[in-house]
Design an enzyme around this catalytic site. Structure first.
Site, PDB file in Angstrom:
ATOM      1  N   SER A 119     -13.488   1.519   5.793  1.00 15.81           N
ATOM      2  CA  SER A 119     -12.834   0.281   6.210  1.00 15.81           C
ATOM      3  C   SER A 119     -11.554   0.568   6.977  1.00 15.81           C
ATOM      4  CB  SER A 119     -12.492  -0.522   4.952  1.00 15.81           C
ATOM      5  OG  SER A 119     -11.594  -1.563   5.259  1.00 15.81           O
ATOM      6  N   TYR A 143      -7.900  -1.147  -2.889  1.00 17.63           N
ATOM      7  CA  TYR A 143      -9.178  -1.169  -2.183  1.00 17.63           C
ATOM      8  C   TYR A 143      -9.194  -0.112  -1.069  1.00 17.63           C
ATOM      9  CZ  TYR A 143     -12.603  -2.430   1.287  1.00 17.63           C
ATOM     10  OH  TYR A 143     -13.613  -2.349   2.205  1.00 17.63           O
ATOM     11  N   LYS A 147     -11.399   3.577  -0.562  1.00 21.15           N
ATOM     12  CA  LYS A 147     -12.209   3.922   0.621  1.00 21.15           C
ATOM     13  C   LYS A 147     -11.770   5.267   1.187  1.00 21.15           C
ATOM     14  CE  LYS A 147     -15.195   0.705   0.747  1.00 21.15           C
ATOM     15  NZ  LYS A 147     -16.636   1.024   0.629  1.00 21.15           N
TER      16      LYS A 147
HETATM   17  C1  WQD Z   1      -8.094 -12.377   8.999  1.00 18.36           C
HETATM   18  C2  WQD Z   1      -6.855 -13.034   9.572  1.00 18.36           C
HETATM   19  C3  WQD Z   1      -5.288 -13.739   7.903  1.00 18.36           C
HETATM   20  C4  WQD Z   1      -7.790 -16.877   6.160  1.00 18.36           C
HETATM   21  C5  WQD Z   1      -9.633  -8.082   5.195  1.00 18.36           C
HETATM   22  C6  WQD Z   1      -9.391  -6.802   4.461  1.00 18.36           C
HETATM   23  C7  WQD Z   1      -9.977  -5.667   5.220  1.00 18.36           C
HETATM   24  C8  WQD Z   1     -11.442  -5.918   5.531  1.00 18.36           C
HETATM   25  C9  WQD Z   1     -11.646  -7.222   6.175  1.00 18.36           C
HETATM   26  C10 WQD Z   1     -13.042  -4.995   3.981  1.00 18.36           C
HETATM   27  C11 WQD Z   1      -5.570 -12.596   8.860  1.00 18.36           C
HETATM   28  C12 WQD Z   1      -5.830 -14.910   8.655  1.00 18.36           C
HETATM   29  C13 WQD Z   1      -7.287 -15.827   6.899  1.00 18.36           C
HETATM   30  C14 WQD Z   1      -7.263 -18.184   6.380  1.00 18.36           C
HETATM   31  C15 WQD Z   1      -5.786 -17.274   8.045  1.00 18.36           C
HETATM   32  N1  WQD Z   1     -12.223  -5.928   4.340  1.00 18.36           N
HETATM   33  N2  WQD Z   1      -6.312 -16.020   7.819  1.00 18.36           N
HETATM   34  N3  WQD Z   1      -6.291 -18.317   7.319  1.00 18.36           N
HETATM   35  O1  WQD Z   1      -7.042  -9.566   6.031  1.00 18.36           O
HETATM   36  O2  WQD Z   1      -7.774  -8.960   8.392  1.00 18.36           O
HETATM   37  O3  WQD Z   1      -8.985  -8.032   6.455  1.00 18.36           O
HETATM   38  O4  WQD Z   1     -11.032  -8.246   5.400  1.00 18.36           O
HETATM   39  O5  WQD Z   1     -13.139  -3.889   4.389  1.00 18.36           O
HETATM   40  O6  WQD Z   1      -9.812  -4.539   4.467  1.00 18.36           O
HETATM   41  O7  WQD Z   1      -7.993  -6.632   4.331  1.00 18.36           O
HETATM   42  O8  WQD Z   1      -9.282 -10.385   6.973  1.00 18.36           O
HETATM   43  O9  WQD Z   1     -10.534 -12.490   7.054  1.00 18.36           O
HETATM   44  O10 WQD Z   1      -8.789 -12.188   5.238  1.00 18.36           O
HETATM   45  O11 WQD Z   1      -8.053 -12.484   7.590  1.00 18.36           O
HETATM   46  O12 WQD Z   1      -4.885 -17.480   8.866  1.00 18.36           O
HETATM   47  O13 WQD Z   1      -7.644 -19.180   5.760  1.00 18.36           O
HETATM   48  O14 WQD Z   1      -6.954 -14.431   9.338  1.00 18.36           O
HETATM   49  O15 WQD Z   1      -3.924 -13.913   7.629  1.00 18.36           O
HETATM   50  O16 WQD Z   1      -4.558 -12.531   9.833  1.00 18.36           O
HETATM   51  P1  WQD Z   1      -8.131  -9.245   6.975  1.00 18.36           P
HETATM   52  P2  WQD Z   1      -9.228 -11.925   6.630  1.00 18.36           P
END
Ligand code: WQD
Length: 320
Positions: A119, A143, A147
């Site tokens: 990841s 997490y 990985k």
């Molecule tokens: C994406 C962007 C939020 C929800 C995570 C893990 C990473 C990987 C993928 C597994 C961010 C913003 C989110 C909402 C928002 N997982 N957001 N409103 O945090 O980039 O990555 O998932 O391997 O390790 O950390 O993904 O989908 O949570 O968020 O504004 O209701 O959307 O702040 O900028 P993230 P995410």
């Protein structure tokens, strides 16, 4: 000959299972069904098994021998950042012990080929927003740590003959087939859909980041493209020459939260007006993959963009 896919009844794993089956390959799925859904893999042999259970290694050995397994694609793992902060030891038990049992069974049965789900979380809070595989890994949550430890375990096994490729996924979304859609409401795209279905506005976590529109930028990769990258990795390992063993999987292009909401508006056929909320703790402003290595070495490149991701993610009942 068959390929063992751990976590094969999950969202990403089931896409890979379907691609392997389309190529006429035999697939054995091992899944504890904590998040996996058997209906996603109707044609595969399905063995219900928790990789971190005390008897997992011996049971895996039996499965590998019975089904003449020659390669493994390892998805089975816990993957929620927040949950990993709450229950770090449980994450280590699942993700690290599970991989140790799997590698032990592979060594014992002479299965020497593996593709591993890693990841972008291994990078943590990088100084620069464009990440190459050479960027220093400094995970900031359990997490991401599990990985990275997994990558190290595989590197050690590789010194003893394992042929392995580690794929560092960026933000995976969309559906390659409607029945394989992401049913968990954990990431931005499913969260938007969930809120719209409940008659609520999408929420943007912070619009004061140092990015073009002030919202966080991520590299969203279509799950069908990601699945394809696993096939490319497996084929590369089969061809025998392994110069590089770790690859980012993304598109190389960033999209902001507002751009994702815009793409979802188009896919849903209705304008979504988001609510702006405070920043979420631990979010780097920008994470975009440098994808030159996977392109050069595996010949893989994402073929879908954000509009395709959004269109494919919208379930039948919510289409315009
Ligand atoms: C994406 C962007 C939020 C929800 C995570 C893990 C990473 C990987 C993928 C597994 C961010 C913003 C989110 C909402 C928002 N997982 N957001 N409103 O945090 O980039 O990555 O998932 O391997 O390790 O950390 O993904 O989908 O949570 O968020 O504004 O209701 O959307 O702040 O900028 P993230 P995410």
């Amino acid at each position: 000959m068959s390929t063992l896919v751990t976590g094969g009844a999950g969202y990403i794993g089931s896409h890979v299972v379907r691609l392997l089956e389309e190529r006429g390959e035999q697939v054995v799925v091992v899944d504890d069904l904590s998040n996996g859904i058997p209906a996603r893999v109707p044609n595969a042999v399905l063995v219900e098994l928790d990789l971190s259970a005390p008897d997992a290694e011996s049971r895996l050995r039996a499965v590998m021998e019975e089904h003449d397994v020659t390669s493994v694609i390892h998805f089975a793992a816990k993957k929620q950042v927040g949950e990993s902060v709450e229950r770090p030891l449980w994450y280590y038990r699942n993700n690290v012990d599970g991989l140790a049992n799997l590698l032990g069974a592979m060594e014992a049965t002479g299965v020497d080929t593996m593709v591993f789900s890693s990841s972008a979380a291994v990078y943590g809070m990088p100084d620069s927003g464009l990440l190459s595989e050479k960027t220093e890994c400094r995970p900031i949550n359990p997490y991401g740590q599990t990985k990275l430890v997994g990558e190290w375990m595989i590197d050690n096994a590789a010194r003893h003959g394992l042929k392995a490729i580690k794929l560092r996924y960026f933000n995976v979304a969309g559906a390659g087939w409607p029945d394989l859609a992401d049913t968990a409401v954990m990431n931005l795209v499913p969260i938007i859909l969930d809120r719209v279905a409940a008659g609520k506005a999408p929420i943007v976590f912070g619009d004061d980041y140092p990015t073009p529109d002030g919202t966080c930028v991520r590299d969203y990769v279509h799950v069908a493209d990601l699945a394809d990258a696993h096939i490319a990795a497996l084929d590369h390992l089969g061809a025998g020459e392994i110069a590089e063993s770790v690859f980012n999987v993304g598109t190389g292009r960033g999209a902001s939260v507002l751009e994702v909401i815009d793409a979802m508006s188009r896919a849903l056929g209705r304008h979504l007006t988001p609510e702006i909320a405070a920043r979420r703790a631990g979010d780097p402003p920008q994470l975009v993959a440098d994808v030159s290595a996977i392109n050069e070495v595996l010949g893989w490149r994402a073929s879908y963009g954000l509009a395709d991701i959004a269109d494919s993610a919208v379930p039948e009942g919510m289409r315009p």
